[in-house]
Design a protein around this motif. Structure first.
Motif, PDB file in Angstrom:
ATOM      1  N   LEU A 206       6.459  -6.884   2.109  1.00 38.20           N
ATOM      2  CA  LEU A 206       7.640  -6.092   2.456  1.00 38.20           C
ATOM      3  C   LEU A 206       7.633  -5.733   3.935  1.00 38.20           C
ATOM      4  CD1 LEU A 206       7.926  -3.632  -0.561  1.00 38.20           C
ATOM      5  CD2 LEU A 206       9.595  -5.362   0.124  1.00 38.20           C
TER       6      LEU A 206
ATOM      7  N   TYR B 233       6.015  -7.291   6.468  1.00 37.01           N
ATOM      8  CA  TYR B 233       6.097  -8.433   7.375  1.00 37.01           C
ATOM      9  C   TYR B 233       7.418  -9.187   7.269  1.00 37.01           C
ATOM     10  CZ  TYR B 233       4.821 -12.657   9.876  1.00 37.01           C
ATOM     11  OH  TYR B 233       4.795 -13.690  10.761  1.00 37.01           O
ATOM     12  N   PHE B 234       7.823  -9.537   6.056  1.00 41.36           N
ATOM     13  CA  PHE B 234       8.997 -10.382   5.891  1.00 41.36           C
ATOM     14  C   PHE B 234      10.307  -9.605   5.942  1.00 41.36           C
ATOM     15  CE2 PHE B 234       5.770 -12.995   3.602  1.00 41.36           C
ATOM     16  CZ  PHE B 234       5.763 -14.039   4.504  1.00 41.36           C
ATOM     17  N   ARG B 235      10.321  -8.398   5.425  1.00 44.50           N
ATOM     18  CA  ARG B 235      11.556  -7.621   5.377  1.00 44.50           C
ATOM     19  C   ARG B 235      11.642  -6.560   6.465  1.00 44.50           C
ATOM     20  NH1 ARG B 235      15.386  -9.944   2.171  1.00 44.50           N
ATOM     21  NH2 ARG B 235      14.386 -10.806   0.339  1.00 44.50           N
ATOM     22  N   GLY B 236      10.542  -6.301   7.156  1.00 38.90           N
ATOM     23  CA  GLY B 236      10.548  -5.277   8.200  1.00 38.90           C
ATOM     24  C   GLY B 236      10.568  -3.865   7.646  1.00 38.90           C
ATOM     25  N   ARG B 237      10.249  -3.702   6.379  1.00 38.63           N
ATOM     26  CA  ARG B 237      10.233  -2.375   5.735  1.00 38.63           C
ATOM     27  C   ARG B 237       8.826  -1.811   5.855  1.00 38.63           C
ATOM     28  NH1 ARG B 237      14.123  -1.810   1.269  1.00 38.63           N
ATOM     29  NH2 ARG B 237      13.488   0.324   1.590  1.00 38.63           N
ATOM     30  N   TRP B 238       8.471  -1.391   7.052  1.00 38.71           N
ATOM     31  CA  TRP B 238       7.111  -0.971   7.351  1.00 38.71           C
ATOM     32  C   TRP B 238       6.707   0.277   6.571  1.00 38.71           C
ATOM     33  CZ3 TRP B 238       3.965  -4.151   9.765  1.00 38.71           C
ATOM     34  CH2 TRP B 238       4.534  -5.194  10.492  1.00 38.71           C
TER      35      TRP B 238
END
Length: 106
Positions: free
Chosen positions: A65, A67-72
């Motif tokens: 989540l 890395y790929f979605r930017g939902r840090w």
């Protein structure tokens, strides 16, 4: 180009190379009725399995989540949840071992 590999060659009797897997199986394990297992052991086992599944899910989905979605934030919370679940599994295991060591030594 590369030549044929060892598995690409036709063998007249490939069974001699690998044996007979159906014949080489070990004998069946004895079946154990769930009623034969102590309730404390069974509950500790299933609790650990549930926590391990949650930990595995959180520790794998969290970084994806982030890395790929930017939902840090969501990813970090999921990783933290996974770490907490791993620590809880360890805590359950150590408590179980302590209780059973006390019973053996008494």
């Amino acid at each position: 180009m590369l030549g044929p590999g060892p598995d690409d060659l036709e063998e007249p009797n490939s069974g001699s190379r690998w044996g007979d897997p159906e014949h080489d199986l070990p004998p069946q394990a004895p079946s154990i009725d769930e009623a034969d297992v102590d309730d404390e052991i069974r509950m500790t086992f299933w609790r650990s399995v549930l926590l391990a599944n949650v930990a595995l899910f959180a520790l794998t989905v969290g970084p994806m989540l982030a890395y790929f979605r930017g939902r840090w934030t969501v990813g970090a919370v999921a990783v933290a949840l996974g770490v907490v679940m791993v620590l809880r599994i360890y805590q359950h295991y150590r408590a179980f071992e302590r209780r059973h060591d006390d019973e053996r030594n008494a």
